[in-house]
Design an enzyme around this catalytic site. Structure first.
Site, PDB file in Angstrom:
ATOM      1  N   ASP A   5      51.946  67.462  58.831  1.00 20.07           N
ATOM      2  CA  ASP A   5      50.683  66.777  59.158  1.00 20.07           C
ATOM      3  C   ASP A   5      50.572  66.303  60.599  1.00 20.07           C
ATOM      4  O   ASP A   5      49.457  66.041  61.065  1.00 20.07           O
ATOM      5  CB  ASP A   5      50.428  65.534  58.295  1.00 20.07           C
ATOM      6  CG  ASP A   5      50.284  65.819  56.826  1.00 20.07           C
ATOM      7  OD1 ASP A   5      50.222  66.982  56.447  1.00 20.07           O
ATOM      8  OD2 ASP A   5      50.243  64.857  56.048  1.00 20.07           O
ATOM      9  N   ASP A  15      51.397  64.020  43.968  1.00 21.26           N
ATOM     10  CA  ASP A  15      50.750  63.960  45.270  1.00 21.26           C
ATOM     11  C   ASP A  15      50.165  62.581  45.548  1.00 21.26           C
ATOM     12  O   ASP A  15      49.775  62.279  46.675  1.00 21.26           O
ATOM     13  CB  ASP A  15      49.612  64.990  45.347  1.00 21.26           C
ATOM     14  CG  ASP A  15      50.136  66.413  45.344  1.00 21.26           C
ATOM     15  OD1 ASP A  15      51.149  66.669  46.003  1.00 21.26           O
ATOM     16  OD2 ASP A  15      49.520  67.260  44.671  1.00 21.26           O
ATOM     17  N   ASP A  44      50.301  59.931  58.344  1.00 16.13           N
ATOM     18  CA  ASP A  44      49.306  60.184  57.303  1.00 16.13           C
ATOM     19  C   ASP A  44      48.071  59.295  57.393  1.00 16.13           C
ATOM     20  O   ASP A  44      47.359  59.105  56.402  1.00 16.13           O
ATOM     21  CB  ASP A  44      49.935  60.077  55.914  1.00 16.13           C
ATOM     22  CG  ASP A  44      49.156  60.883  54.872  1.00 16.13           C
ATOM     23  OD1 ASP A  44      48.600  61.934  55.237  1.00 16.13           O
ATOM     24  OD2 ASP A  44      49.097  60.450  53.716  1.00 16.13           O
TER      25      ASP A  44
END
Length: 338
Positions: free
Chosen positions: A161, A312, A123
């Protein structure tokens, strides 16, 4: 965890805090649940082949609301608590959580949905930063993950991701070759489990808008040996938008199948070009309940990969990434159409 709705928002977040779990060894071999026939209409919630965690955050919240006399809120939240949601095993030791889920699913011959989310340099240092310390640690983690599944029927969504962050340039170039190797090796290791299906994450169409940009990266990451790719993980793009994108990517990959995260896309993405539109957007709704009866030969399943009600990240008044947020969960459930 969240997915960005714009390529400029380079990072998303994901829930790593899961419901409490027990220890112990995985259950013994369990025959895979008989799949339903693709091409049929979407199944009702009761027709799902996937395991429902009876002790999820949502289930515990329902019990708390009932004890407080909040019967209407409890009724609404059952729209989450009584439906299958993916498990996100911990990055330090995935075995206890996987073992608990496998044991729970065995009695009903259900399929457990897992997310493997522990790639090094995860991330890009944003809300869900972290991951394994190095390549060796990641290989050991994947081996433990796969061994804990054993012969149980399972779906693994592999590293949300990881490939899109290579494509959009967020992951520094010096890590690309290692990441391709680790993803490829993870597919091979997970596929050694006789009833495990693996879907390599490919982001969402509002993030990488040209599917052609994903083809070579997915190939380098081993997509040919996986069962397909996953789309819309933790994002809000509509089913129609995602399926159109998925169909184009599928053709470029020689007919690869895919899954769609429908956990929070019932009302689509937040309108307008808003900053962090992917992060706890208001006014969203639960989407199609999880099922493998999708009406589309290329779509293997609609899944709830993002755990509805998990934040989130610290945006729009939300708690840290992965933290259960009952007010947000209630909003998703209240606006759900099914």
């Amino acid at each position: 965890m969240s997915r960005r709705t714009l390529s400029a928002a380079l990072a998303l977040t994901c829930a790593l805090l899961l419901a409490g779990c027990g220890g112990g060894e995985p259950a013994g071999p369990t025959p895979a649940a008989a799949p339903t026939t693709r091409g049929e209409a979407v199944a009702p919630p009761g027709g799902s082949p996937f395991w429902v965690d009876p002790d999820s955050d949502a289930a515990r919240q329902v019990r708390q609301y009932e004890a407080q006399g909040r019967t209407e809120d409890a009724k609404l939240l059952r729209r989450i608590a009584e439906r299958p949601v993916a498990e996100w095993p911990a990055g330090d030791d995935p075995v206890p959580e996987i073992a608990r889920a496998v044991r729970g699913a065995a009695a009903g011959r259900r399929t457990v949905v897992f997310v493997a989310y522990n790639i090094p340099h995860r991330d890009c240092g944003m809300y869900s930063a972290g991951g394994a310390h190095d390549a060796r640690a990641y290989r050991d983690w994947v081996d433990s993950f796969a061994s804990a599944i054993g012969d149980a029927p399972a779906i693994v969504v592999l590293e949300p991701d990881a490939v899109p962050h290579i494509v959009d340039g967020c992951t520094p170039g010096q890590y690309h070759d290692e990441r391709y190797r680790l993803l490829s090796e993870a597919i091979d290791r997970l596929k050694r489990q006789s009833h495990t299906r693996v879907y390599l994450d490919a982001g969402n169409p509002a993030w990488i808008d040209d599917p052609g940009k994903l083809v070579e990266p997915l190939r380098r990451a081993g997509i040919a040996r996986a069962d397909g790719f996953s789309l819309n993980v933790s994002n809000f793009q509509t089913d129609d938008t995602v399926k159109r994108f998925g169909a184009r990517l599928s053709e470029l990959l020689g007919g690869a199948h895919f899954t769609v995260d429908t956990s929070r896309n019932g009302d689509g993405p937040l309108p307008g070009d808003r900053e962090e539109a992917w992060c706890n957007p208001p006014g969203r709704a639960l989407g199609v309940p999880p099922t493998d009866r999708t009406g589309d030969e290329r779509v293997d399943a609609y899944l709830w990969i993002k755990r509805p009600g998990d934040s989130d990240g610290p945006c729009r008044g939300g708690p840290s990434a992965g933290t259960w947020w009952p007010d947000y969960a209630l909003g998703l459930a209240r606006r759900a159409k099914a």
